[in-house]
Design an enzyme around this catalytic site. Structure first.
Site, PDB file in Angstrom:
ATOM      1  N   LYS A 167      -2.339 -11.272  -8.565  1.00  0.00           N
ATOM      2  CA  LYS A 167      -3.754 -11.577  -8.285  1.00  0.00           C
ATOM      3  C   LYS A 167      -4.674 -10.496  -8.831  1.00  0.00           C
ATOM      4  CE  LYS A 167      -5.153  -9.325  -4.111  1.00  0.00           C
ATOM      5  NZ  LYS A 167      -6.526  -9.185  -3.830  1.00  0.00           N
ATOM      6  N   LYS A 205      -8.997  -4.973  -6.961  1.00  0.00           N
ATOM      7  CA  LYS A 205      -9.803  -3.774  -7.236  1.00  0.00           C
ATOM      8  C   LYS A 205      -8.917  -2.570  -7.525  1.00  0.00           C
ATOM      9  CE  LYS A 205     -13.171  -4.735  -3.663  1.00  0.00           C
ATOM     10  NZ  LYS A 205     -12.436  -4.750  -2.383  1.00  0.00           N
ATOM     11  N   LYS A 221       0.825  -1.219   0.000  1.00  0.00           N
ATOM     12  CA  LYS A 221       0.000   0.000   0.000  1.00  0.00           C
ATOM     13  C   LYS A 221       0.853   1.260   0.000  1.00  0.00           C
ATOM     14  CE  LYS A 221      -4.261  -0.626  -0.534  1.00  0.00           C
ATOM     15  NZ  LYS A 221      -5.197  -1.426   0.197  1.00  0.00           N
TER      16      LYS A 221
HETATM   17  P1  ADP Z   1      -9.011  -6.330  -3.507  1.00  0.00           P
HETATM   18  O1  ADP Z   1      -7.600  -6.824  -3.407  1.00  0.00           O
HETATM   19  O2  ADP Z   1      -9.600  -6.589  -4.826  1.00  0.00           O
HETATM   20  O3  ADP Z   1      -9.181  -4.905  -3.040  1.00  0.00           O
HETATM   21  P2  ADP Z   1     -10.062  -7.077  -0.973  1.00  0.00           P
HETATM   22  O4  ADP Z   1      -8.727  -6.872  -0.353  1.00  0.00           O
HETATM   23  O5  ADP Z   1     -11.137  -6.114  -0.700  1.00  0.00           O
HETATM   24  O6  ADP Z   1      -9.862  -7.228  -2.533  1.00  0.00           O
HETATM   25  O7  ADP Z   1     -10.550  -8.553  -0.594  1.00  0.00           O
HETATM   26  C1  ADP Z   1     -11.866  -8.932  -0.263  1.00  0.00           C
HETATM   27  C2  ADP Z   1     -11.946 -10.419  -0.135  1.00  0.00           C
HETATM   28  O8  ADP Z   1     -11.755 -10.991  -1.424  1.00  0.00           O
HETATM   29  C3  ADP Z   1     -10.867 -11.030   0.755  1.00  0.00           C
HETATM   30  O9  ADP Z   1     -11.390 -12.154   1.421  1.00  0.00           O
HETATM   31  C4  ADP Z   1      -9.800 -11.438  -0.216  1.00  0.00           C
HETATM   32  O10 ADP Z   1      -9.021 -12.507   0.256  1.00  0.00           O
HETATM   33  C5  ADP Z   1     -10.632 -11.864  -1.410  1.00  0.00           C
HETATM   34  N1  ADP Z   1      -9.881 -11.649  -2.653  1.00  0.00           N
HETATM   35  C6  ADP Z   1      -9.516 -10.470  -3.204  1.00  0.00           C
HETATM   36  N2  ADP Z   1      -8.858 -10.653  -4.356  1.00  0.00           N
HETATM   37  C7  ADP Z   1      -8.804 -12.003  -4.540  1.00  0.00           C
HETATM   38  C8  ADP Z   1      -8.258 -12.833  -5.554  1.00  0.00           C
HETATM   39  N3  ADP Z   1      -7.660 -12.327  -6.616  1.00  0.00           N
HETATM   40  N4  ADP Z   1      -8.386 -14.177  -5.404  1.00  0.00           N
HETATM   41  C9  ADP Z   1      -9.014 -14.697  -4.326  1.00  0.00           C
HETATM   42  N5  ADP Z   1      -9.554 -13.970  -3.342  1.00  0.00           N
HETATM   43  C10 ADP Z   1      -9.450 -12.641  -3.437  1.00  0.00           C
END
Ligand code: ADP
Ligand code: TRP
Length: 350
Positions: free
Chosen positions: A206, A209, A123
């Site tokens: 991965k 968002k 971050k």
């Molecule tokens: P992002 O990284 O897209 O902002 P978040 O950190 O808000 O996502 O994650 C929300 C939930 O979705 C968490 O439980 C996280 O482990 C899961 N998650 C986010 N991205 C992935 C991914 N690429 N594969 C599997 N799970 C994910």
């Protein structure tokens, strides 16, 4: 080794949430929300699923955008099939007891370990103009979310495993300091063999968002957008010789294909990769077609909820009421343990 579980015991309390920043994508769905839905359908344990609006404050959202994302995330939970009769669904910011537990747990988090957290390091590279203390203590707030309900199983994707380890650490330190066994050790939960990690369409890392919109398939993307994004998904130049190992890009594309396409279709394309007859254009069309079959009904369902503001409001209020009951009980006990209560007081005269 990542500590996680794929079993639910009778005594388990399930807690999880997704940060309300932007729109949820298929990584959020397969890593988190689909597990919420399946858990709610299959088990009778207490289930708490919230919209982590406080966590999203770390990126300083515009209030209007935040209001919209909170509402959208709730509509997505419901549109994905999460049953509010079986699970307690609420906005994190409506449970003030969590804010208080966050303060207490901060006393058991070391600055060094917070600075070493992978998500913090990531971050501060992405958000160089806004390295606030909320980012540093993000894992402490997450621990408070879980421990406020004495959560024991936490459905999350692989990227959250380190945060869960920190939750166990903070809870254990609290227990040790106050000589109690009050907090149980929560484990990440998944139904699958391993914690889920859905790759980005960029071929690397991965799906997230916070990356370029073209690299993620969002749950509200139209059929045409899904098709366009998959068409542009990064691949390699094609297998150079028979039986080549999959490159990172192609391993990722096959992982995405496995989410939507039948096993025999995936195997056909793997075979074509092995004998160098694969046509990436056809493979992408196949994934798009199968993805649309799965995702279009979910999108239509989400749209139905988005149009019903009153229902969403009622679900969030009733969820907050239930979540507050459980949180209040935990917090009163925590205050007792910490000596922050006038109950059973023994006044010292000198
Ligand atoms: P992002 O990284 O897209 O902002 P978040 O950190 O808000 O996502 O994650 C929300 C939930 O979705 C968490 O439980 C996280 O482990 C899961 N998650 C986010 N991205 C992935 C991914 N690429 N594969 C599997 N799970 C994910
Ligand atoms: N950190 C999670 C995310 O990035 C959201 C979250 C906040 C969470 N508190 C939690 C997940 C507690 C599970 C349990 O989306």
């Amino acid at each position: 080794m990542t500590a996680f579980s794929n079993k639910i015991e009778k005594s388990d309390i399930i807690v999880s949430g997704v940060q309300s920043t932007g729109i949820l994508h298929i990584g959020n769905y397969y890593g988190a929300v689909k597990n919420y839905v399946d858990l709610a359908a299959r088990i009778d344990n207490p289930l708490y699923f919230f919209i982590a609006d406080l966590h999203s404050l770390t990126s300083h959202p515009d209030p209007k955008d935040l209001m919209h994302s909170r509402y959208m995330t709730l509509a997505i939970y419901l549109g994905c099939g999460l049953d509010p009769e079986r699970a307690t669904i609420y906005y994190q910011s409506d449970v003030y007891y969590t804010h208080e537990l966050y303060l207490y747990l901060n006393m058991f988090a070391n600055i060094g370990e917070l600075e070493r957290t992978a998500t913090f390091k990531e971050k501060i590279q992405k958000q160089t103009d806004n390295v606030n203390a909320g980012l540093l203590t993000y894992p402490v707030l997450m621990a408070a979310d879980i421990l406020i309900h004495k959560g024991t199983k936490v459905p999350v994707g692989k990227d959250q495993a380190q945060h869960l380890e920190m939750t166990r650490t903070f809870g254990n330190r609290f227990n040790h300091y106050y000589n109690t066994s009050f907090f149980k050790e929560p484990l990440a939960f998944t139904f699958t063999e391993n914690l889920v990690n859905i790759p980005s369409l960029s071929g690397k890392g991965k799906m997230s968002k916070s990356d370029d919109k073209s690299t993620a398939i969002y749950l509200i993307d139209s059929d045409a957008e899904i098709e366009k994004k998959l068409k542009r998904a990064v691949t390699d130049a094609g297998p150079q010789e028979p039986n080549s190992a999959l490159t990172e890009e192609m391993k990722n594309l096959f992982d995405i294909m496995r989410l939507f396409s039948k096993e025999e279709i995936v195997n056909e394309y793997l075979k074509a990769y092995a004998d160098c007859s694969i046509r990436y254009g056809d493979m992408k069309k196949q994934i798009a077609q199968d993805a649309i079959t799965t995702l279009a009904p979910i999108r239509h369902n989400i749209e139905k909820y988005l149009g019903n503001k009153k229902l969403l409001q009622e679900i969030a209020w009733s969820g907050a009421e239930k979540a507050n009951q459980s949180a209040k009980q935990t917090l009163e006990e925590v205050r007792d343990i910490m000596g922050l209560t006038s109950k059973n007081i023994h006044l010292r005269v000198n």
